[in-house]
Write an enzyme that holds these catalytic residues in place. Structure first.
Site, PDB file in Angstrom:
ATOM      1  N   GLY A 144       0.836  -1.196   0.000  1.00 61.43           N
ATOM      2  CA  GLY A 144       0.000   0.000   0.000  1.00 61.43           C
ATOM      3  C   GLY A 144       0.867   1.241   0.000  1.00 61.43           C
ATOM      4  O   GLY A 144       2.067   1.175   0.295  1.00 61.43           O
TER       5      GLY A 144
ATOM      6  N   HIS B 128      -4.809   1.459   7.564  1.00 59.06           N
ATOM      7  CA  HIS B 128      -3.457   2.021   7.724  1.00 59.06           C
ATOM      8  C   HIS B 128      -3.244   3.187   6.746  1.00 59.06           C
ATOM      9  O   HIS B 128      -2.761   4.257   7.129  1.00 59.06           O
ATOM     10  CB  HIS B 128      -2.444   0.892   7.481  1.00 59.06           C
ATOM     11  CG  HIS B 128      -1.004   1.282   7.511  1.00 59.06           C
ATOM     12  ND1 HIS B 128      -0.127   0.870   8.491  1.00 59.06           N
ATOM     13  CD2 HIS B 128      -0.257   2.034   6.654  1.00 59.06           C
ATOM     14  CE1 HIS B 128       1.073   1.360   8.244  1.00 59.06           C
ATOM     15  NE2 HIS B 128       1.029   2.071   7.122  1.00 59.06           N
ATOM     16  N   GLU B 129      -3.626   2.982   5.476  1.00 55.77           N
ATOM     17  CA  GLU B 129      -3.421   4.038   4.461  1.00 55.77           C
ATOM     18  C   GLU B 129      -4.343   5.226   4.710  1.00 55.77           C
ATOM     19  O   GLU B 129      -3.946   6.382   4.512  1.00 55.77           O
ATOM     20  CB  GLU B 129      -3.630   3.488   3.041  1.00 55.77           C
ATOM     21  CG  GLU B 129      -2.747   2.312   2.646  1.00 55.77           C
ATOM     22  CD  GLU B 129      -1.269   2.513   2.920  1.00 55.77           C
ATOM     23  OE1 GLU B 129      -0.797   3.661   2.944  1.00 55.77           O
ATOM     24  OE2 GLU B 129      -0.593   1.495   3.145  1.00 55.77           O
TER      25      GLU B 129
ATOM     26  N   HIS C  80      -2.846   7.474   7.178  1.00 51.78           N
ATOM     27  CA  HIS C  80      -1.826   8.377   6.598  1.00 51.78           C
ATOM     28  C   HIS C  80      -2.498   9.650   6.071  1.00 51.78           C
ATOM     29  O   HIS C  80      -1.967  10.752   6.232  1.00 51.78           O
ATOM     30  CB  HIS C  80      -1.089   7.700   5.439  1.00 51.78           C
ATOM     31  CG  HIS C  80       0.058   6.819   5.844  1.00 51.78           C
ATOM     32  ND1 HIS C  80       1.115   7.264   6.611  1.00 51.78           N
ATOM     33  CD2 HIS C  80       0.333   5.519   5.565  1.00 51.78           C
ATOM     34  CE1 HIS C  80       1.991   6.277   6.791  1.00 51.78           C
ATOM     35  NE2 HIS C  80       1.532   5.205   6.174  1.00 51.78           N
TER      36      HIS C  80
ATOM     37  N   CYS D 279       5.499  -0.308   7.532  1.00 51.58           N
ATOM     38  CA  CYS D 279       5.220   0.955   6.841  1.00 51.58           C
ATOM     39  C   CYS D 279       6.463   1.349   6.058  1.00 51.58           C
ATOM     40  O   CYS D 279       7.577   1.289   6.601  1.00 51.58           O
ATOM     41  CB  CYS D 279       4.870   2.035   7.866  1.00 51.58           C
ATOM     42  SG  CYS D 279       4.443   3.616   7.130  1.00 51.58           S
ATOM     43  N   LEU D 280       6.262   1.747   4.812  1.00 55.02           N
ATOM     44  CA  LEU D 280       7.406   2.129   3.975  1.00 55.02           C
ATOM     45  C   LEU D 280       8.070   3.408   4.493  1.00 55.02           C
ATOM     46  O   LEU D 280       9.207   3.696   4.139  1.00 55.02           O
ATOM     47  CB  LEU D 280       6.959   2.295   2.518  1.00 55.02           C
ATOM     48  CG  LEU D 280       6.376   1.017   1.885  1.00 55.02           C
ATOM     49  CD1 LEU D 280       5.865   1.287   0.479  1.00 55.02           C
ATOM     50  CD2 LEU D 280       7.410  -0.105   1.872  1.00 55.02           C
TER      51      LEU D 280
ATOM     52  N   GLN E  61       2.599  10.041   1.944  1.00 52.33           N
ATOM     53  CA  GLN E  61       3.957   9.480   2.076  1.00 52.33           C
ATOM     54  C   GLN E  61       4.896   9.945   0.963  1.00 52.33           C
ATOM     55  O   GLN E  61       6.109   9.802   1.088  1.00 52.33           O
ATOM     56  CB  GLN E  61       3.906   7.946   2.084  1.00 52.33           C
ATOM     57  CG  GLN E  61       3.225   7.366   3.321  1.00 52.33           C
ATOM     58  CD  GLN E  61       3.104   5.868   3.212  1.00 52.33           C
ATOM     59  OE1 GLN E  61       2.172   5.360   2.599  1.00 52.33           O
ATOM     60  NE2 GLN E  61       4.044   5.149   3.794  1.00 52.33           N
TER      61      GLN E  61
HETATM   62  O1  K1U Z   1       3.834   2.315   4.044  1.00 54.52           O
HETATM   63  C1  K1U Z   1       2.733   1.848   3.842  1.00 54.52           C
HETATM   64  O2  K1U Z   1       1.732   2.447   4.176  1.00 54.52           O
HETATM   65  C2  K1U Z   1       2.628   0.507   3.146  1.00 54.52           C
HETATM   66  C3  K1U Z   1       2.607  -0.681   4.102  1.00 54.52           C
HETATM   67  C4  K1U Z   1       1.185  -1.207   4.153  1.00 54.52           C
HETATM   68  C5  K1U Z   1       0.866  -2.156   5.274  1.00 54.52           C
HETATM   69  C6  K1U Z   1       1.470  -3.388   5.367  1.00 54.52           C
HETATM   70  C7  K1U Z   1       1.145  -4.259   6.405  1.00 54.52           C
HETATM   71  C8  K1U Z   1       0.184  -3.900   7.322  1.00 54.52           C
HETATM   72  C9  K1U Z   1      -0.396  -2.666   7.216  1.00 54.52           C
HETATM   73  C10 K1U Z   1      -0.069  -1.800   6.196  1.00 54.52           C
HETATM   74  C11 K1U Z   1       3.555  -1.735   3.551  1.00 54.52           C
HETATM   75  O3  K1U Z   1       3.401  -2.193   2.472  1.00 54.52           O
HETATM   76  S1  K1U Z   1       4.860  -2.250   4.568  1.00 54.52           S
HETATM   77  C12 K1U Z   1       5.670  -3.530   3.600  1.00 54.52           C
HETATM   78  C13 K1U Z   1       4.944  -4.818   3.610  1.00 54.52           C
HETATM   79  O4  K1U Z   1       4.129  -5.068   4.473  1.00 54.52           O
HETATM   80  C14 K1U Z   1       5.194  -5.841   2.570  1.00 54.52           C
HETATM   81  C15 K1U Z   1       6.249  -5.754   1.711  1.00 54.52           C
HETATM   82  C16 K1U Z   1       6.453  -6.718   0.739  1.00 54.52           C
HETATM   83  C17 K1U Z   1       5.603  -7.771   0.616  1.00 54.52           C
HETATM   84  C18 K1U Z   1       4.535  -7.878   1.475  1.00 54.52           C
HETATM   85  C19 K1U Z   1       4.329  -6.915   2.451  1.00 54.52           C
HETATM   86 ZN    ZN Z   2       2.400   3.364   6.173  1.00 54.50          ZN
END
Ligand code: K1U
Ligand code: ZN
Length: 167
Positions: free
Chosen positions: A46, A133-134, A137, A91-92, A51
């Site tokens: 996401g 979560h998004e 943000h 979270c990225l 972000q």
């Molecule tokens: O930064 C963000 O908002 C994106 C975040 C979304 C999220 C993931 C897990 C739970 C809640 C919200 C991410 O994508 S973090 C990276 C991640 O979870 C992931 C990366 C590669 C493959 C699968 C998952």
């Molecule tokens: Zn995030």
């Protein structure tokens, strides 16, 4: 297509409140396309416009392993929610940090798509967590802000140490 720089926590720009999108135009379509490319390349499931320092209510999500189930939600709103569940979140904007957060288990969301039409979506599991979560943000809230002050301080310390190492 462009990869957009992702803002890292703690940065005051992550606390800005996003404004609704008045109409879908090429600017919004290009933003969604670049956000999707940035999310896939990170990689993540996401990304919210906040972000990438864009103050608009736009999120992209794709929880598929095949990267072919892209969802673009413009002006998303939660119409209904049920249950509670704990899920480990990442979270990225906070690379390497994973923490459990309690959220609604099931949500019904209304949003506008890139075709300008309003649609509804029901979600549970990872999709539900990711939508909430998004959407946080877009309201200027980062998931670690659900944790205790002490945990937040430790996380900021860890991130600052990481950032010093990469400079
Ligand atoms: O930064 C963000 O908002 C994106 C975040 C979304 C999220 C993931 C897990 C739970 C809640 C919200 C991410 O994508 S973090 C990276 C991640 O979870 C992931 C990366 C590669 C493959 C699968 C998952
Ligand atoms: Zn995030």
């Amino acid at each position: 297509m462009a990869l957009l720089p992702i803002i890292h926590y703690p940065d005051a720009r992550l606390h800005k409140i996003a404004t609704p999108v008045a109409a879908i135009d090429d600017g919004i379509r290009n933003l969604a396309r670049d956000m999707a490319q940035t999310m896939y390349s990170a990689p993540g499931v996401g990304l919210a416009a906040t972000q990438v320092d864009v103050n608009k209510q736009v999120i992209v999500i794709d929880i598929s392993e095949t990267h072919d189930q892209l969802l673009v939600l413009v002006n998303p709103q939660i119409l209904d929610s049920r249950g509670r569940s704990d899920c480990e979140e990442g979270c990225l904007s906070l690379p390497g940090i994973f923490e459990k957060v309690t959220r609604a288990e099931w949500v019904r969301v209304q949003a506008m798509g890139l075709d300008g039409k309003s649609f509804q979506l029901e979600a549970d599991g990872l999709l539900s967590v990711c939508i909430q979560h998004e959407m946080d943000h877009l309201k200027g809230k980062v998931f670690v802000e659900y944790l205790s002050e002490l945990k937040q301080k430790r996380i900021v310390g860890k991130l600052k140490k990481q950032q010093r190492r990469t400079l």
